[in-house]
Structures are given as structure tokens and as C-alpha cells.
Design a protein around this motif. Structure first.
Motif, PDB file in Angstrom:
ATOM      1  N   MET A  29      13.444   9.815   5.357  1.00 11.51           N
ATOM      2  CA  MET A  29      12.532  10.085   4.237  1.00 11.51           C
ATOM      3  C   MET A  29      11.213  10.648   4.763  1.00 11.51           C
ATOM      4  N   ASP A  30      10.842  11.795   4.266  1.00  9.73           N
ATOM      5  CA  ASP A  30       9.591  12.432   4.667  1.00  9.73           C
ATOM      6  C   ASP A  30       8.467  11.874   3.787  1.00  9.73           C
ATOM      7  N   LEU A  84      -0.501  -2.061  -4.701  1.00  9.75           N
ATOM      8  CA  LEU A  84       0.539  -1.478  -3.851  1.00  9.75           C
ATOM      9  C   LEU A  84      -0.062  -0.603  -2.751  1.00  9.75           C
ATOM     10  N   MET A  85      -1.008   0.228  -3.134  1.00  2.06           N
ATOM     11  CA  MET A  85      -1.612   1.127  -2.159  1.00  2.06           C
ATOM     12  C   MET A  85      -2.485   0.376  -1.156  1.00  2.06           C
ATOM     13  N   TYR A  86      -3.117  -0.695  -1.594  1.00  2.00           N
ATOM     14  CA  TYR A  86      -3.963  -1.481  -0.688  1.00  2.00           C
ATOM     15  C   TYR A  86      -3.120  -2.238   0.327  1.00  2.00           C
ATOM     16  N   THR A  87      -2.076  -2.906  -0.136  1.00  3.66           N
ATOM     17  CA  THR A  87      -1.253  -3.723   0.767  1.00  3.66           C
ATOM     18  C   THR A  87      -0.364  -2.873   1.669  1.00  3.66           C
ATOM     19  N   SER A  88       0.049  -1.698   1.187  1.00  3.51           N
ATOM     20  CA  SER A  88       0.920  -0.841   1.998  1.00  3.51           C
ATOM     21  C   SER A  88       0.129   0.086   2.913  1.00  3.51           C
ATOM     22  N   ALA A  89      -1.143   0.321   2.576  1.00  2.02           N
ATOM     23  CA  ALA A  89      -2.002   1.248   3.333  1.00  2.02           C
ATOM     24  C   ALA A  89      -1.437   2.659   3.359  1.00  2.02           C
ATOM     25  N   LEU A  90      -0.698   3.034   2.307  1.00  2.54           N
ATOM     26  CA  LEU A  90      -0.224   4.412   2.207  1.00  2.54           C
ATOM     27  C   LEU A  90      -1.375   5.374   1.990  1.00  2.54           C
ATOM     28  N   VAL A  91      -2.466   4.859   1.447  1.00  2.00           N
ATOM     29  CA  VAL A  91      -3.732   5.600   1.356  1.00  2.00           C
ATOM     30  C   VAL A  91      -4.803   4.696   1.945  1.00  2.00           C
ATOM     31  N   PRO A  92      -5.982   5.214   2.273  1.00  2.00           N
ATOM     32  CA  PRO A  92      -7.029   4.360   2.833  1.00  2.00           C
ATOM     33  C   PRO A  92      -7.322   3.159   1.938  1.00  2.00           C
ATOM     34  N   PRO A  93      -7.351   1.945   2.492  1.00  2.00           N
ATOM     35  CA  PRO A  93      -7.571   0.735   1.689  1.00  2.00           C
ATOM     36  C   PRO A  93      -8.840   0.780   0.843  1.00  2.00           C
ATOM     37  N   ARG A  94      -9.896   1.399   1.364  1.00  2.00           N
ATOM     38  CA  ARG A  94     -11.138   1.487   0.583  1.00  2.00           C
ATOM     39  C   ARG A  94     -10.926   2.299  -0.686  1.00  2.00           C
ATOM     40  N   GLY A 143      -0.673  13.666   1.644  1.00  2.00           N
ATOM     41  CA  GLY A 143       0.539  12.868   1.544  1.00  2.00           C
ATOM     42  C   GLY A 143       0.250  11.421   1.887  1.00  2.00           C
ATOM     43  N   PHE A 144       1.301  10.615   1.955  1.00  2.00           N
ATOM     44  CA  PHE A 144       1.122   9.221   2.333  1.00  2.00           C
ATOM     45  C   PHE A 144       0.860   9.107   3.832  1.00  2.00           C
ATOM     46  N   ARG A 145       0.086   8.128   4.229  1.00  2.00           N
ATOM     47  CA  ARG A 145      -0.299   7.964   5.643  1.00  2.00           C
ATOM     48  C   ARG A 145       0.908   7.541   6.480  1.00  2.00           C
ATOM     49  N   SER A 146       1.232   8.348   7.468  1.00  2.00           N
ATOM     50  CA  SER A 146       2.366   8.022   8.351  1.00  2.00           C
ATOM     51  C   SER A 146       2.030   6.877   9.297  1.00  2.00           C
ATOM     52  N   SER A 147       0.739   6.538   9.408  1.00  2.00           N
ATOM     53  CA  SER A 147       0.320   5.454  10.305  1.00  2.00           C
ATOM     54  C   SER A 147       0.326   4.088   9.622  1.00  2.00           C
ATOM     55  N   SER A 148       0.665   4.044   8.345  1.00  2.00           N
ATOM     56  CA  SER A 148       0.648   2.768   7.623  1.00  2.00           C
ATOM     57  C   SER A 148       1.797   1.877   8.087  1.00  2.00           C
ATOM     58  N   GLU A 197       5.895   2.737   8.981  1.00  2.00           N
ATOM     59  CA  GLU A 197       6.575   2.326  10.217  1.00  2.00           C
ATOM     60  C   GLU A 197       7.863   1.570   9.895  1.00  2.00           C
ATOM     61  N   ARG A 198       7.830   0.706   8.881  1.00  2.00           N
ATOM     62  CA  ARG A 198       9.044  -0.035   8.502  1.00  2.00           C
ATOM     63  C   ARG A 198      10.107   0.907   7.966  1.00  2.00           C
ATOM     64  N   VAL A 199       9.683   1.925   7.221  1.00  3.24           N
ATOM     65  CA  VAL A 199      10.634   2.895   6.689  1.00  3.24           C
ATOM     66  C   VAL A 199      11.307   3.653   7.828  1.00  3.24           C
ATOM     67  N   ARG A 200      10.532   4.052   8.818  1.00  7.67           N
ATOM     68  CA  ARG A 200      11.098   4.787   9.953  1.00  7.67           C
ATOM     69  C   ARG A 200      12.084   3.916  10.732  1.00  7.67           C
ATOM     70  N   LYS A 201      11.753   2.651  10.932  1.00  2.00           N
ATOM     71  CA  LYS A 201      12.643   1.753  11.670  1.00  2.00           C
ATOM     72  C   LYS A 201      13.952   1.511  10.904  1.00  2.00           C
ATOM     73  N   SER A 202      13.841   1.341   9.597  1.00  5.67           N
ATOM     74  CA  SER A 202      15.057   1.102   8.813  1.00  5.67           C
ATOM     75  C   SER A 202      15.950   2.321   8.800  1.00  5.67           C
ATOM     76  N   GLU A 203      15.342   3.517   8.767  1.00  6.55           N
ATOM     77  CA  GLU A 203      16.156   4.743   8.782  1.00  6.55           C
ATOM     78  C   GLU A 203      16.777   4.966  10.142  1.00  6.55           C
ATOM     79  N   ALA A 204      16.104   4.497  11.217  1.00  4.62           N
ATOM     80  CA  ALA A 204      16.649   4.654  12.561  1.00  4.62           C
ATOM     81  C   ALA A 204      17.889   3.794  12.768  1.00  4.62           C
TER      82      ALA A 204
END
Length: 243
Positions: free
Chosen positions: A1-2, A160-170, A223-228, A232-239
């Protein structure tokens, strides 16, 4: 998933809700012959053309609203299945209220047509029907963008965005604050403290509007932050998937 690509789609859909909702609101007000602070039917100033264009844009709003929920859900459920599903439900309910308003305004087109040549008791009855349809739209607008949006786009999406950090928490904190203030404003309107569209309601809507617009622009741009942690969990599950 991109995630970056998914985030950009999510962002453009969110911007789409602004592009459709604000002009639709203005066209509905103009089409009913009403004013920003007093949504009622004024036959002499009504415009069927404005109502039809407003309905088309409102339908676009429904599509983009549901699109944001459907695009985000596969990612958000990895953070919290309950909150992700709640967000989809809130977006669906908001779209239901938008559909109620859309149908009410389209029905007003028929009233405008019937008003031509009407007089006496018939004209009075049509005026009352027009007022009822305009008020139905206004109530749908107050409960949809006024309450459900505060819960869904503000509290649920902000969380959702705060806990996942897909965007800056602030940035996500603005959603939690804006949603809370919007809900408070709705309760004030419901209690009759002031009317929707009056000074206080506009000011109390600004934090939520700023959150939604800034979220749309940020996600459409980056886009969504790849560093969140969620990314990382999404990348590991896809791997771990075979092949």
C-alpha cells in the motif's frame, strides 16, 4: 500500500468537500431567496437555476465525503477498528443529512414552478410549503455540518490522526479543538442562544474549518507521513504477506 499516494487522494477528496459545499450553500440560499442568517422561502427572489446547480454541487459533496471515509478506512482500522468504523459511520450520517437538504431544495423547484400564476389560498399554501422545505434544509444543515461533522471530522478524525501520526500531531490537535468548539456551537444554536449564521456561530466554526482545510492541503501536498508508527506497521504487515 502506497501511503503517500493514498494520503494525497484523501487530501484531494477533502479539498473537494470545500469546493462543493461552500458554493452549494450559497446557491441554496440564493435559490430560496433567503439570507445567510435567515433561511426562508421568498418566492419573488427565488431561483430554480441556483437550486439545481446547488443540488448538483451538494451531490458532489456527498461523493467526496464518502470518498474520504472509504479511502482512509483500510489504513485507519489498523490503528483502531472501532474509531475507524465510527468515522465511516459519521461520514455516512453527514451525507444522509446532506441528501435530505438536497431533496428539500430540489422540491423547492417544484414549488417555485407552481407559484407562477397562483393566487389566494393556493399561493398561501405554496408559500407555507416553501418555508417548510427551506427550514427542513436548514435543520439538516445544522445537524449535518453543524453536529455530525464536529464529531466525525473533528473528534474522531482528529483522534485518529493524532494517535497514528499520519499527519503532524500538532495539526491533529486542531481537529480535536475545532470539533469540540463546533459541537458547543451547535448546542448553543439548539438552545436558541443565537441563530446559525450569526456572528458567534461563524467564529466558532473557524477552528474546525481551518482544521479540515489545512488537513486537505497537507495531505494533498505531502500524503500521509511514511515515518509514522502506523506506516511502519503497515509496511511490516505487507512484508509478511506471501509473494
Amino acid at each position: 500500500m502506497d501511503l503517500r499516494r493514498t494520503g494525497r487522494i484523501f487530501g484531494w477528496l477533502f479539498i473537494g468537500t470545500f469546493v462543493t459545499s461552500i458554493p452549494a450553500r450559497l446557491l441554496f440560499i440564493d435559490g430560496a431567496g433567503a439570507s445567510w442568517t435567515n433561511m426562508r422561502f421568498v418566492a419573488a427572489d427565488a431561483s430554480s437555476t441556483s437550486l439545481k446547480w446547488g443540488a448538483l454541487l451538494e451531490f458532489g459533496l456527498i461523493v467526496t465525503q464518502l470518498g474520504t471515509a472509504l479511502v482512509l478506512y483500510p489504513i485507519a482500522r489498523r490503528q483502531s477498528e472501532t474509531i475507524a468504523l465510527s468515522y465511516v459511520t459519521a461520514r455516512t450520517m453527514e451525507s444522509v443529512f446532506a441528501a435530505i437538504g438536497l431533496v428539500s431544495m430540489l422540491s423547492l423547484v417544484s414549488v417555485i414552478s407552481a407559484m407562477n400564476g397562483a393566487s389566494g389560498i393556493e399561493a398561501v399554501a405554496l408559500q407555507a410549503q416553501g418555508d417548510s422545505l427551506a427550514h427542513t434544509y436548514e435543520w439538516a444543515f445544522e445537524w449535518g455540518p453543524g453536529l455530525v461533522a464536529g464529531i466525525g471530522n473533528g473528534l474522531l478524525l482528529g483522534y485518529l490522526m493524532y494517535t497514528s501520526a499520519l499527519v503532524p500531531p500538532r495539526l491533529a490537535l486542531l481537529g480535536l479543538i475545532g470539533g469540540s468548539i463546533l459541537i458547543l456551537s451547535f448546542l448553543m444554536i439548539l438552545a436558541g442562544v443565537y441563530k446559525n449564521g450569526e456572528g458567534p456561530s461563524g467564529l466558532l466554526t473557524l477552528p474546525e474549518a481551518a482544521w479540515e482545510l489545512s488537513l486537505g492541503i497537507y495531505c494533498a501536498w505531502k500524503g500521509f507521513r511514511s515515518s509514522s508508527p502506523l506506516a511502519e506497521r503497515v509496511r511490516k504487515s505487507e512484508a509478511l504477506l506471501p509473494g
